[in-house]
Design an enzyme around this catalytic site. Sequence first.
Site, PDB file in Angstrom:
ATOM      1  N   LEU A  44      -4.787  36.722 -21.814  1.00 39.57           N
ATOM      2  CA  LEU A  44      -3.921  37.478 -22.635  1.00 39.57           C
ATOM      3  C   LEU A  44      -2.808  37.955 -21.487  1.00 39.57           C
ATOM      4  N   LYS A  57       8.707  42.431 -10.966  1.00 42.97           N
ATOM      5  CA  LYS A  57       8.613  44.124 -10.720  1.00 42.97           C
ATOM      6  C   LYS A  57       8.064  44.302  -9.282  1.00 42.97           C
ATOM      7  N   GLY A 185      24.144  34.529 -13.207  1.00 40.29           N
ATOM      8  CA  GLY A 185      24.121  35.749 -12.737  1.00 40.29           C
ATOM      9  C   GLY A 185      23.702  36.782 -13.820  1.00 40.29           C
ATOM     10  N   GLY A 186      22.709  36.312 -14.546  1.00 37.99           N
ATOM     11  CA  GLY A 186      22.058  37.172 -15.624  1.00 37.99           C
ATOM     12  C   GLY A 186      20.786  38.044 -15.048  1.00 37.99           C
ATOM     13  N   ILE A 188      17.606  37.297 -14.347  1.00 32.98           N
ATOM     14  CA  ILE A 188      17.010  36.657 -13.524  1.00 32.98           C
ATOM     15  C   ILE A 188      17.464  36.314 -12.109  1.00 32.98           C
ATOM     16  N   GLU A 207      27.738  31.918 -10.919  1.00 28.47           N
ATOM     17  CA  GLU A 207      27.736  32.580 -12.411  1.00 28.47           C
ATOM     18  C   GLU A 207      29.061  32.024 -13.016  1.00 28.47           C
ATOM     19  N   ARG A 271      16.724  31.434 -21.384  1.00 30.95           N
ATOM     20  CA  ARG A 271      15.333  30.719 -21.798  1.00 30.95           C
ATOM     21  C   ARG A 271      15.274  30.263 -22.888  1.00 30.95           C
ATOM     22  N   ASP A 311       9.724  36.502 -28.173  1.00 28.78           N
ATOM     23  CA  ASP A 311      10.699  35.378 -27.786  1.00 28.78           C
ATOM     24  C   ASP A 311      11.018  34.545 -28.717  1.00 28.78           C
ATOM     25  N   HIS A 443      15.940  71.181 -12.775  1.00 29.04           N
ATOM     26  CA  HIS A 443      16.992  70.697 -11.464  1.00 29.04           C
ATOM     27  C   HIS A 443      15.957  70.752 -10.235  1.00 29.04           C
TER      28      HIS A 443
HETATM   29  P1  FAD Z   1       5.281  35.030 -23.901  1.00 26.58           P
HETATM   30  O1  FAD Z   1       5.000  36.067 -23.216  1.00 26.58           O
HETATM   31  O2  FAD Z   1       6.266  34.192 -23.223  1.00 26.58           O
HETATM   32  O3  FAD Z   1       3.715  34.587 -24.199  1.00 26.58           O
HETATM   33  C1  FAD Z   1       3.622  33.405 -25.187  1.00 26.58           C
HETATM   34  C2  FAD Z   1       2.384  32.806 -24.856  1.00 26.58           C
HETATM   35  O4  FAD Z   1       1.752  31.885 -25.826  1.00 26.58           O
HETATM   36  C3  FAD Z   1       1.965  32.123 -23.414  1.00 26.58           C
HETATM   37  O5  FAD Z   1       0.636  32.578 -22.686  1.00 26.58           O
HETATM   38  C4  FAD Z   1       2.087  30.556 -23.663  1.00 26.58           C
HETATM   39  O6  FAD Z   1       1.170  30.130 -22.745  1.00 26.58           O
HETATM   40  C5  FAD Z   1       1.373  30.506 -25.084  1.00 26.58           C
HETATM   41  N1  FAD Z   1       1.716  29.648 -25.946  1.00 26.58           N
HETATM   42  C6  FAD Z   1       2.824  28.988 -26.088  1.00 26.58           C
HETATM   43  N2  FAD Z   1       2.925  28.141 -27.032  1.00 26.58           N
HETATM   44  C7  FAD Z   1       1.356  28.055 -27.329  1.00 26.58           C
HETATM   45  C8  FAD Z   1       0.634  27.193 -28.216  1.00 26.58           C
HETATM   46  N3  FAD Z   1       1.333  26.151 -28.979  1.00 26.58           N
HETATM   47  N4  FAD Z   1      -0.731  27.197 -28.370  1.00 26.58           N
HETATM   48  C9  FAD Z   1      -1.163  28.298 -27.796  1.00 26.58           C
HETATM   49  N5  FAD Z   1      -0.531  28.913 -26.706  1.00 26.58           N
HETATM   50  C10 FAD Z   1       0.773  28.964 -26.703  1.00 26.58           C
HETATM   51  N6  FAD Z   1      11.243  41.501 -20.234  1.00 26.58           N
HETATM   52  C11 FAD Z   1      10.998  42.702 -20.012  1.00 26.58           C
HETATM   53  O7  FAD Z   1      10.984  43.477 -21.341  1.00 26.58           O
HETATM   54  N7  FAD Z   1      11.100  43.392 -19.003  1.00 26.58           N
HETATM   55  C12 FAD Z   1      11.126  42.739 -17.848  1.00 26.58           C
HETATM   56  O8  FAD Z   1      11.233  43.437 -16.572  1.00 26.58           O
HETATM   57  C13 FAD Z   1      11.266  41.404 -17.899  1.00 26.58           C
HETATM   58  N8  FAD Z   1      11.267  40.591 -16.668  1.00 26.58           N
HETATM   59  C14 FAD Z   1      11.109  39.370 -16.938  1.00 26.58           C
HETATM   60  C15 FAD Z   1      11.222  38.354 -15.699  1.00 26.58           C
HETATM   61  C16 FAD Z   1      11.412  37.037 -15.540  1.00 26.58           C
HETATM   62  C17 FAD Z   1      11.249  36.384 -14.401  1.00 26.58           C
HETATM   63  C18 FAD Z   1      11.070  36.543 -17.025  1.00 26.58           C
HETATM   64  C19 FAD Z   1      10.859  35.011 -17.070  1.00 26.58           C
HETATM   65  C20 FAD Z   1      11.127  37.020 -18.271  1.00 26.58           C
HETATM   66  C21 FAD Z   1      11.060  38.715 -17.990  1.00 26.58           C
HETATM   67  N9  FAD Z   1      11.010  39.350 -19.431  1.00 26.58           N
HETATM   68  C22 FAD Z   1      11.049  40.661 -19.174  1.00 26.58           C
HETATM   69  C23 FAD Z   1      10.942  38.804 -20.580  1.00 26.58           C
HETATM   70  C24 FAD Z   1       9.390  38.847 -21.121  1.00 26.58           C
HETATM   71  O9  FAD Z   1       8.678  38.104 -20.188  1.00 26.58           O
HETATM   72  C25 FAD Z   1       9.388  38.110 -22.367  1.00 26.58           C
HETATM   73  O10 FAD Z   1      10.439  38.840 -23.320  1.00 26.58           O
HETATM   74  C26 FAD Z   1       8.098  38.273 -23.006  1.00 26.58           C
HETATM   75  O11 FAD Z   1       7.018  37.760 -22.114  1.00 26.58           O
HETATM   76  C27 FAD Z   1       7.962  37.863 -24.397  1.00 26.58           C
HETATM   77  O12 FAD Z   1       6.625  37.818 -24.941  1.00 26.58           O
HETATM   78  P2  FAD Z   1       5.972  36.955 -25.876  1.00 26.58           P
HETATM   79  O13 FAD Z   1       4.803  37.304 -26.321  1.00 26.58           O
HETATM   80  O14 FAD Z   1       7.112  36.753 -26.981  1.00 26.58           O
HETATM   81  O15 FAD Z   1       5.893  35.458 -25.329  1.00 26.58           O
HETATM   82  P1  NAD Z   2      20.386  35.378 -18.963  1.00 28.85           P
HETATM   83  O1  NAD Z   2      20.809  35.090 -20.235  1.00 28.85           O
HETATM   84  O2  NAD Z   2      20.206  36.565 -18.625  1.00 28.85           O
HETATM   85  O3  NAD Z   2      21.417  34.992 -18.006  1.00 28.85           O
HETATM   86  C1  NAD Z   2      21.828  33.499 -17.635  1.00 28.85           C
HETATM   87  C2  NAD Z   2      23.273  33.486 -16.806  1.00 28.85           C
HETATM   88  O4  NAD Z   2      23.383  32.204 -16.480  1.00 28.85           O
HETATM   89  C3  NAD Z   2      24.380  33.975 -17.799  1.00 28.85           C
HETATM   90  O5  NAD Z   2      24.979  34.895 -17.033  1.00 28.85           O
HETATM   91  C4  NAD Z   2      25.282  32.763 -17.994  1.00 28.85           C
HETATM   92  O6  NAD Z   2      26.414  32.921 -18.267  1.00 28.85           O
HETATM   93  C5  NAD Z   2      24.620  31.968 -16.693  1.00 28.85           C
HETATM   94  N1  NAD Z   2      24.817  30.590 -16.848  1.00 28.85           N
HETATM   95  C6  NAD Z   2      24.358  29.584 -17.856  1.00 28.85           C
HETATM   96  N2  NAD Z   2      24.626  28.333 -17.410  1.00 28.85           N
HETATM   97  C7  NAD Z   2      25.383  28.267 -16.148  1.00 28.85           C
HETATM   98  C8  NAD Z   2      25.568  27.225 -15.569  1.00 28.85           C
HETATM   99  N3  NAD Z   2      25.707  25.966 -15.721  1.00 28.85           N
HETATM  100  N4  NAD Z   2      26.236  27.559 -14.177  1.00 28.85           N
HETATM  101  C9  NAD Z   2      26.298  28.789 -13.998  1.00 28.85           C
HETATM  102  N5  NAD Z   2      25.921  29.873 -14.517  1.00 28.85           N
HETATM  103  C10 NAD Z   2      25.076  29.636 -16.060  1.00 28.85           C
HETATM  104  O7  NAD Z   2      19.115  34.410 -18.498  1.00 28.85           O
HETATM  105  P2  NAD Z   2      18.103  34.676 -17.290  1.00 28.85           P
HETATM  106  O8  NAD Z   2      18.351  35.248 -15.930  1.00 28.85           O
HETATM  107  O9  NAD Z   2      17.521  33.242 -17.060  1.00 28.85           O
HETATM  108  O10 NAD Z   2      17.051  35.329 -18.245  1.00 28.85           O
HETATM  109  C11 NAD Z   2      16.252  35.057 -19.551  1.00 28.85           C
HETATM  110  C12 NAD Z   2      16.034  36.065 -20.153  1.00 28.85           C
HETATM  111  O11 NAD Z   2      14.659  36.582 -19.698  1.00 28.85           O
HETATM  112  C13 NAD Z   2      16.799  37.235 -20.215  1.00 28.85           C
HETATM  113  O12 NAD Z   2      17.846  36.852 -20.871  1.00 28.85           O
HETATM  114  C14 NAD Z   2      16.098  38.375 -20.563  1.00 28.85           C
HETATM  115  O13 NAD Z   2      15.687  38.080 -22.124  1.00 28.85           O
HETATM  116  C15 NAD Z   2      14.825  38.078 -19.969  1.00 28.85           C
HETATM  117  N6  NAD Z   2      14.685  38.574 -18.715  1.00 28.85           N
HETATM  118  C16 NAD Z   2      14.521  40.324 -18.972  1.00 28.85           C
HETATM  119  C17 NAD Z   2      14.312  40.764 -17.672  1.00 28.85           C
HETATM  120  C18 NAD Z   2      14.467  42.312 -17.989  1.00 28.85           C
HETATM  121  O14 NAD Z   2      14.322  42.893 -18.878  1.00 28.85           O
HETATM  122  N7  NAD Z   2      14.691  43.154 -16.506  1.00 28.85           N
HETATM  123  C19 NAD Z   2      14.257  40.346 -16.277  1.00 28.85           C
HETATM  124  C20 NAD Z   2      14.460  38.731 -16.278  1.00 28.85           C
HETATM  125  C21 NAD Z   2      14.491  38.216 -17.528  1.00 28.85           C
END
Ligand code: FAD
Ligand code: NAD
Length: 460
Positions: A44, A57, A185-186, A188, A207, A271, A311, A443
């Site tokens: 999980l 983080k 420049g999003g 990640i 970006e 993503r 997601d 404060h």
């Molecule tokens: P997921 O967390 O993607 O989990 C899906 C699970 O399903 C995985 O374990 C996968 O292996 C499994 N799975 C997939 N297909 C199958 C299948 N067919 N059978 C069995 N298992 C399967 N969000 C925030 O709110 N705050 C943050 O700070 C934040 N930081 C992030 C940083 C990064 C680098 C990334 C990549 C994402 C970040 N996110 C953040 C986004 C966050 O991780 C996702 O929104 C969240 O994990 C989504 O949860 P979920 O349960 O939908 O899916």
């Molecule tokens: P994002 O959508 O946040 O940013 C992607 C960026 O890439 C955009 O600014 C877009 O204009 C740019 N881009 C796209 N194609 C390009 C190209 N060919 N050349 C240059 N720039 C390009 O996506 P991400 O940063 O990959 O993160 C994915 C998702 O994961 C986020 O949208 C968010 O939902 C989640 N996430 C959340 C957190 C958090 O909550 N702190 C942290 C990380 C990720």
Amino acid sequence: MVMGDLVRDVDVVVIGGGPGGYSAAFRCAELGLETVVVDAGKRLGGACLFEGCIPSKALLHVAAVLGEAERAKEFGVDFGPARVSLDPLRKWKSERVIGKLSRGLASVAKAKGVEVVGGRGVFEDARTVRVEGDDAQALKFKHVIVATGSAPSPLRDVPLSERVMDSTAALEVPEIPERLLVVGGGYIGLELGQVYAALGSAVTLVEMTDGLLPGADRDLVQWVGRRVDKQFAAVRLNARLEALRETPSGVEATIAGAAATFDRALIAVGRRPLTEGIGLEHTRVKQDARGFVQVDARCATADPRVFAVGDATGEPMLAHRAMRQGKVAAEAIAGRPAAFDNVVVPAVVFTDPEIAWCGLSETQATTEKRAVRVGRFPWAASGRAATLGRSDGVTKLIVDPESGRLLGAGIAGPGAGELIAEAALAIEAALLAEDLALTIHTHPTLSESLMEAAETLLRG
Ligand code: FAD
Ligand code: NAD
């Protein structure tokens, strides 16, 4: 069904053990439903715990410590040059942070009687999920929750390799590259770009749009923009990566017609949902053009037995949204009157400084030609910000001009991610700016900035 497969009947099958999936499963179990989670990794936590929120983080905390040590020189404290050892850093992240939380989730599942089976869940028909993998079996369900999450979007003609990383690879911190190219420049690109810059890499960020964090209000984004302008080697806006070629010693990138060489690249361009190849065509589930599963307010799909959360169901792809949806789906399946009727899904970019917002943004209000009043409080006027040496921030409230009701909020500054919770609660509770202004805030704290921003709206 494959001959010899174990076939079982259960109330609920959850496909995917991420925050959406495990929240749904725990709530189902609490409501007395026999629940099995099928997860590809037999664990999980999902992307959030193993390759997303938590590891990023943890690394951002390391970056913050390095940043604080640097800033301390301003008030006469010099720790000397920082020495970063990657082995203990990786061990701390994997064992003390991720491992601890992973064990915690496993024990909660055990306590609640939620079973986790390992393998890929694939719909055989609209009543059966086949588990492909170690724990091969067929699960006949009354209801199923699709919580398969998302994966990094690939960039066309740019295959991943040891040097060309996606976020999952970058979070392993295989090394500290001298020169790192960050594409995107999003969320990640900025969060991980700052991690690598703090560790010592010369970061070039590319970006394609005209600003960082497209969609977020510019007056918030400018604070992190100013920081990365100093911290990164280069920030290239309105620039696309045109080609990326591996050379014996690095990667050669073509950006806006010019070639430049880097040691590694991080591709962070969004993503995509993991909804392909899971047999959804055997159900009545509908998907949009990008593959996201379409759900209603109960997280129900067009197939009455199939629910979907997280997601896999679209934007915003955030863990806290997935968790809330998971609880809604579980309650709806149990026959309770549940709905994802939240007014806001707060967002936080955990950069330095943090950028957070919730509800209506100014950008959105302008696009929708909606009249609003905006109250701002610059952190330069905050006592607490001064004591922290961090006046680089702002708190703003967006209200309805007639009623004074809070519609949105945006905060830039260290700790913005914690502060936004008060605004989210105020909006959900339909509070007025006056309610925030008249609430005594301790404060000196940064939370006073919400009260101060509200007071500016009362002054007229
Ligand atoms: P997921 O967390 O993607 O989990 C899906 C699970 O399903 C995985 O374990 C996968 O292996 C499994 N799975 C997939 N297909 C199958 C299948 N067919 N059978 C069995 N298992 C399967 N969000 C925030 O709110 N705050 C943050 O700070 C934040 N930081 C992030 C940083 C990064 C680098 C990334 C990549 C994402 C970040 N996110 C953040 C986004 C966050 O991780 C996702 O929104 C969240 O994990 C989504 O949860 P979920 O349960 O939908 O899916
Ligand atoms: P994002 O959508 O946040 O940013 C992607 C960026 O890439 C955009 O600014 C877009 O204009 C740019 N881009 C796209 N194609 C390009 C190209 N060919 N050349 C240059 N720039 C390009 O996506 P991400 O940063 O990959 O993160 C994915 C998702 O994961 C986020 O949208 C968010 O939902 C989640 N996430 C959340 C957190 C958090 O909550 N702190 C942290 C990380 C990720």
